[in-house]
Design a protein around this motif. Structure first.
Motif, short mmCIF file in Angstrom:
data_model
loop_
_atom_site.label_atom_id
_atom_site.label_comp_id
_atom_site.label_asym_id
_atom_site.label_seq_id
_atom_site.Cartn_x
_atom_site.Cartn_y
_atom_site.Cartn_z
N GLY A 92 7.99 -33.18 75.93
CA GLY A 92 9.19 -32.66 75.29
C GLY A 92 9.94 -31.63 76.10
O GLY A 92 10.63 -30.78 75.54
N VAL A 121 13.02 -30.62 71.10
CA VAL A 121 13.84 -31.55 71.88
C VAL A 121 15.32 -31.23 71.76
O VAL A 121 16.04 -31.15 72.75
N ASN A 132 7.89 -38.09 73.06
CA ASN A 132 7.10 -36.87 72.89
C ASN A 132 6.11 -36.98 71.75
O ASN A 132 4.92 -36.66 71.90
#
Length: 610
Positions: free
Chosen positions: A44, A561, A581
């Motif tokens: 991420g 994110v 992620n």
């Protein structure tokens, strides 16, 4: 003809050799690029920085990672020196447009893997929840729960859907749209789990009712962890003393955190190993309430000492001294000491159970067992008032309850005050506070337990099948077969009787009390061909979710994110980065060369790759 077809001796031999050399060169470059993109996206991390130039101290993680690898990789170092900062018009495969294409390709491959797993498992459940992101866009998270080939349940994130609306009809349309675009059959849905909001859990017009209209077997299960939080909230609001207690916890934190000097003085006094830092409350995380209560319980004498220091300090202003005296007055009461001890024990148990309920491998039978254990625990505490009273008296040295003047009741002319009961001191606190808190917890736990037991009725006989008679097994399995007639054959009843006989001959050391235990026995003993419909019944029950915490976890990824610095990210890129992620295990398992081949086929680039 073979000789003419071979590359050796061909007129274009040198040209073929040059093409192969060129192809191998760019594949080596792309392998390193894909490795960096895969590592960063699975964690991420942001790719870009202030600029994307090699050698710059303001470059992003992508360029920084390539530079780090180049220090130990002469091939990449040579490539960067040749093509690193050439700019547009030169093929280098080191620009941001290339890693954006790789993010899209890898995200799509992970998504296809999840969809294929759902289709292979056949039976699935859906978990839906929404939250606003940093750009104030409402994001609806879709989680699918199903049983993998190894017999264990998994919960996979599929996507975020932006601005789908909050009405149940809009939410239902969004669910049907996601199922249709991924070609997932709604008729195979066997469960759904949301929070307790009315637009989700409404029996008549909520999302769960609309899903049930499309698939009758999509059983709705209220989130067990969220329900436990609601139980605590009801108990915290049930009486005046309970409300005052949690307000006092927050006031303690607010007082010390308002000044670095106050925090320093408190930190200096918290020198014992058992001391912990004071914590603040949280509206959504009841684990934070336990931590706040634990800190007050362990730091009781130290907090009293610090408050007295501020009161006795002649240089402190009057406002600070007034706040200290107010907090000190609250702490110098036997009632507050008892509430701290009682709530500390209750919240400790609730916190541990709540974490257990958030496990993916949990099923309804475990939820029911845990809720029953809490009910029995609360009933035991109800008879422990004398223990807490003695404990607090020894800890604080306070032996008297706060005196409260009782208001005289206006007696009508036709009534008498002879039968009135006046509660004072201990009995007043015990009956109007202690018992009310515990009775509220017991009532709310029992109400939610009844709903889970009702859902568990159909499949519950499978987990105590050895304790039932053959007639009972035949009756209950017949009811389940009629309920799921399209999934279970009429021979299911006969299979259950045979399966009961098989389990009774197993050693006592082998547990058969949970659905995971039975699935493990089926797989380890290779019984899937012998009891196929029993296996189907177990898989249908195991795919029913007990909580929607996987959706809550996806919100944490969403905040990482789509952060403040990346608030303008479009939905497609957000979904690609989020799935890479959240499903990092699938991301790391992706094959480098398959990604490169997909990249070469999807884009008509200047360099020959295949």
């Amino acid at each position: 003809m073979k000789k003419r077809g071979s590359e050796v001796g061909r007129i274009d031999h040198q040209l073929i050799l040059q093409v192969q050399t060129e192809t191998n060169y760019w594949k080596e470059v792309l392998t390193r690029v894909v490795a960096v993109v895969k590592s960063l996206s699975s964690r991420g991390l942001a790719m870009r920085g202030h600029d994307d130039k090699f050698g710059s101290t303001h470059s992003g993680n992508f360029v920084m990672s390539l530079e780090l690898i180049a220090e130990f990789d002469p091939f990449l170092k040579n490539h960067i020196s040749k093509f690193g900062n050439k700019g547009k018009g030169t093929t280098s495969y080191l620009s941001f447009t290339v890693f954006e294409q790789f993010i899209e390709i890898m995200g799509e491959k992970v998504k296809k893997t999840i969809v294929n797993e759902i289709k292979n498992a056949k039976y699935f459940s859906i978990i839906v929840d929404s939250t606003p992101d940093i750009s104030h866009t409402d994001q609806l998270a879709f989680i699918f729960r199903y049983v993998s080939n190894n017999g264990e349940p998994v919960e996979r994130f599929l996507k975020f859907l932006a601005n789908s609306g909050h009405k149940s009809k809009d939410l239902a349309d969004a669910v049907f749209m996601v199922l249709e675009e991924n070609e997932i059959d709604i008729n195979n849905c066997r469960g759904q789990s949301y929070d307790n909001a009315s637009n989700m859990s409404g029996v008549y017009s909520g999302l769960q009712a609309r899903i049930k209209e499309a698939c009758l077997h999509a059983v709705y299960v209220p989130c067990a962890a969220h329900s436990l939080n609601l139980v605590g909230e009801c108990a915290a609001d049930c009486c005046i003393y309970a409300n005052e207690f949690f307000n006092f916890l927050q006031n303690i934190y607010s007082f010390f955190s308002a000044s670095t000097y106050r925090w320093e003085v408190l930190d200096h006094c918290l020198s014992k190993p058992e001391n912990v830092t004071v914590k603040r409350l949280s509206d959504t995380r009841w684990a934070a309430r336990y931590e706040a209560c634990l800190s007050l319980s362990r730091n009781w004498n130290e907090i009293l000492k610090v408050l007295n220091i501020f009161i006795d300090n002649p240089t402190e202003n009057s406002k600070t001294k007034c706040e200290c005296k107010g907090l000190l007055k609250k702490m110098n009461s036997l009632e507050m000491g008892i509430l701290v001890s009682v709530w500390n024990d209750i919240l400790e148990r609730f916190n541990i159970i709540s974490k257990k309920l958030q496990n993916v491998h949990i099923d309804l039978t475990i939820v029911i067992t845990l809720y029953k254990s809490l009910i029995n625990y609360i009933m035991d505490l109800r008879n422990s008032f004398s223990y807490y009273e003695k404990l607090v008296m020894e800890k604080t040295g306070i032996i008297e309850y706060k005196f409260s003047r009782t208001k005289k009741r206006k007696i009508p002319f036709d009534e008498s005050s002879q039968g009135d009961i006046k509660l004072e001191g201990k009995n007043l606190f015990k009956i109007n506070t202690f018992f009310i808190i515990l009775d509220s917890l017991h009532t709310e736990l029992r109400k939610r337990l009844d709903s889970y037991e009702k859902i568990n009725t159909s499949f519950g006989f499978l987990f105590n099948i050895t304790e039932l008679s053959v007639l009972e097994v035949r009756q209950k399995s017949g009811e389940l077969q009629k309920q799921y007639s399209q999934d279970l054959d009429i021979s299911f009843m006969n299979e259950c009787i045979h399966f009961r006989a098989y389990l009774k001959d197993l050693p006592e050391s082998i547990s058969t009390k949970s659905v995971l235990d039975l699935c493990k026995i089926m797989k380890d003993d290779n019984l899937l061909d012998i009891y196929p419909y029993v296996n189907i019944a177990l898989r249908m029950f195991l795919c029913v979710p007990a909580s929607n915490t996987s959706a809550e976890r996806s919100f944490s990824t969403l905040k990482r994110v789509k952060s403040y610095l990346r608030s303008s990210m479009n939905d497609d890129r957000l979904n690609s980065l989020a799935i890479l992620n959240i499903e990092s295990q699938l991301t790391t398992a992706l094959n480098y060369y398959e990604i490169i081949e997909d990249f070469a086929r999807s884009k008509a680039l200047r360099k020959i790759l295949i």
